[in-house]
Motif scaffolding. Structure first.
Motif: not given
Length: 508
Positions: A341-352
């Motif tokens: 879950a913690s590592c998956a949350s970094v994937g949200l940076l794709a929205y940048m």
């Protein structure tokens, strides 16, 4: 994971957008021969790292992989530094691959906001990883099968097109090696100096394509019969290096000129892929879309592996006491759900990248920021693996353990490990040379290139001071903990009953 899972992951697990899309940047900056030489050099480093890591992983396939090896054979501070750098390496590239998937989809449809594609791709990756190693292995078996079939088909088709077998019957041969030439003169610098700088500028992009090969060792603790399957997987690495990477670079260098204006990923779609350009030049209308679909599965597959690798690295850090214990929490099936879950949350940076478009993100943000930082962090991790193996080799010798008794050993050792260690350090040290050229200074580029390199000694020295650790004496290295469990889990497969089973056994 089953034997077919680890076999296919070893062949095509981390083949992603670095090969299919990133070669556009490499070809434009280095030329066909410059790009080929860069991939050959980095490929040789990759191979020597893998045979070093494979010897340790086949002997002790334990949770944490090379991070635990660093703890046992170097010292806990080395494991701390390697672990956090490695976790950073896997984590920051996840949003890059998700953004790349949006770039690929834009080839067919640019009317839909990239946020929809990013959400869909990230959601699928999270769902697959939420079902554990078995689901990850099954998904990667499918993804990798598509990639392998695609690349083999492209290599054969590329050779046919180069020899004039396409619809336009244009025999290209080595035309583009003569004009515009085998090398690109870097920044207009003439002569051998410009050609050398053009070649070296491609090194980081080449490294970005290769980084992640060591996931086989990370997955070792979750593989059935690891003492049999990990050596088989390591021995297949050369297939990926020679056939897929080197072969693909040769073919695109023959079919696409380095000065083609379409080799620009800033356009927002995957039309800049040299594979797509080559098919378009040949006048084959349907193939570019088919290739694009294969590139999409590659981006998806690479993102899937990124999340798996980063979560297991974080779990390994916690297991060795180098990360908060909360990351050790697992489900009843053994899934480290907090780490995932913690590592998956970094994937949200794709929205940048939504404001400027994911194509611009991949063209600038990924190769020059995330991609470059990942490449440097990955090379630094390879350096750490090389040092770990050298001490492992000396520890075996000091304790009288015969390397011939190991399930896998290479006759190239310890020279291969020394080559990997020195080569990776040199590649990292000179990765940002171009900022020192007259008029080329850029603080952001300097930080991007040398921040991961600086992180390693800072983390190591800081951890060694804080924990008051010391190098493990060779005589005190632990070669036994976990070994009996591995031996108990090992077994001999029943002999094949017919030619079909023999062929499958050889393949997998």
């Amino acid at each position: 994971m089953k034997d077919r899972h680890i076999a296919m992951i070893s062949i095509g697990g981390v083949i992603g957008t670095g090969l299919f899309l990133g070669t556009a940047t490499s070809l434009r900056e280095g030329g066909p021969v410059g790009t080929l030489l860069a991939y050959v050099v980095v490929g040789s480093l990759c191979y020597t790292v893998m045979i070093s890591l494979g010897e340790m992983a086949a002997f002790l396939p334990i949770p944490g992989g090379h991070l635990t090896f660093a703890e046992r054979f170097v010292d806990p501070a080395w494991s701390f530094a390697m672990g956090w750098l490695y976790c950073y390496n896997w984590t920051v590239i996840l949003p890059a691959e998700i953004s790349a998937a949006a770039v690929v989809i834009n080839y067919w449809n640019t009317s839909v906001n990239d946020a929809a594609w990013i959400t869909m791709c990230l959601g699928v990756v999270i769902i697959i990883n939420s079902f554990g190693a078995g689901a990850y292995g099954e998904a990667e078996f499918i993804f990798c099968s598509i990639k392998v079939i695609t690349i083999v088909g492209l290599l054969l088709l590329g050779l046919i097109l180069d020899l004039g077998g396409g619809p336009n019957h244009d025999r290209i041969g080595f035309r583009y090696w003569k004009n515009p030439g085998p090398f690109v003169q870097y920044d207009g610098i003439t002569g051998a100096k410009g050609r050398f700088l053009g070649w070296s500028a491609v090194m980081a992009q080449a490294a970005f394509s290769f980084i992640g090969t060591e996931v086989v060792a990370i997955a070792g603790a979750e593989v059935k019969n690891p003492r049999r399957n990990i050596p088989k997987a390591i021995k297949r690495v050369y297939v990926r290096l020679l056939l897929f990477y080197i072969g693909s670079v040769i073919i695109v260098g023959l079919l696409v000129p380095s000065d083609d204006p379409r080799l620009n990923l800033g356009g927002g779609t995957a039309a800049a892929s040299p594979f797509v350009i080559a098919m378009s030049n040949a006048g084959i209308k349907a193939l570019p879309s088919i290739i694009n679909a294969a590139i999409l599965t590659s981006a998806w597959s690479a993102a899937n592996t990124d999340l798996y690798g980063s979560s297991r690295a974080l779990y390994g850090l916690a297991l060795n006491g180098n990360a908060p214990k909360v990351f050790l929490k697992t489900t009843r099936h053994g899934l480290p759900w907090v780490a995932v879950a913690s590592c998956a949350s970094v994937g949200l940076l794709a929205y940048m990248g939504l404001q400027s478009g994911s194509g611009k993100v991949f063209g600038w943000w990924v190769p020059l920021i995330f991609g470059l930082m990942t490449a440097i962090a990955g090379l630094s991790s390879w350096f750490g693996i090389g040092v770990t193996y050298i001490r492992f080799y000396r520890g075996l010798k000091a304790q009288g353990i015969d390397r011939n008794s190991l399930p896998y050993h290479s006759p190239l050792q310890p020279f291969a490990a020394w080559y990997a260690t020195i080569g990776c350090f040199t590649a990292v040290l000179f990765s940002g040379w171009y900022v020192f050229l007259k008029g080329q200074w850029s603080a952001s580029t300097f930080v991007t290139n040398y921040l991961p390199m600086a992180m390693f000694p800072v983390l190591y020295v800081g951890a060694r001071w804080y924990k008051s650790t010391r190098l493990r004496p060779y005589e005190e290295m632990d070669f036994k903990s976990g070994l009996q469990e591995v031996l108990d889990a090992s077994y001999d497969d029943p002999p094949p009953a017919n030619w079909v089973q023999r062929a499958w056994s050889w393949l997998m």
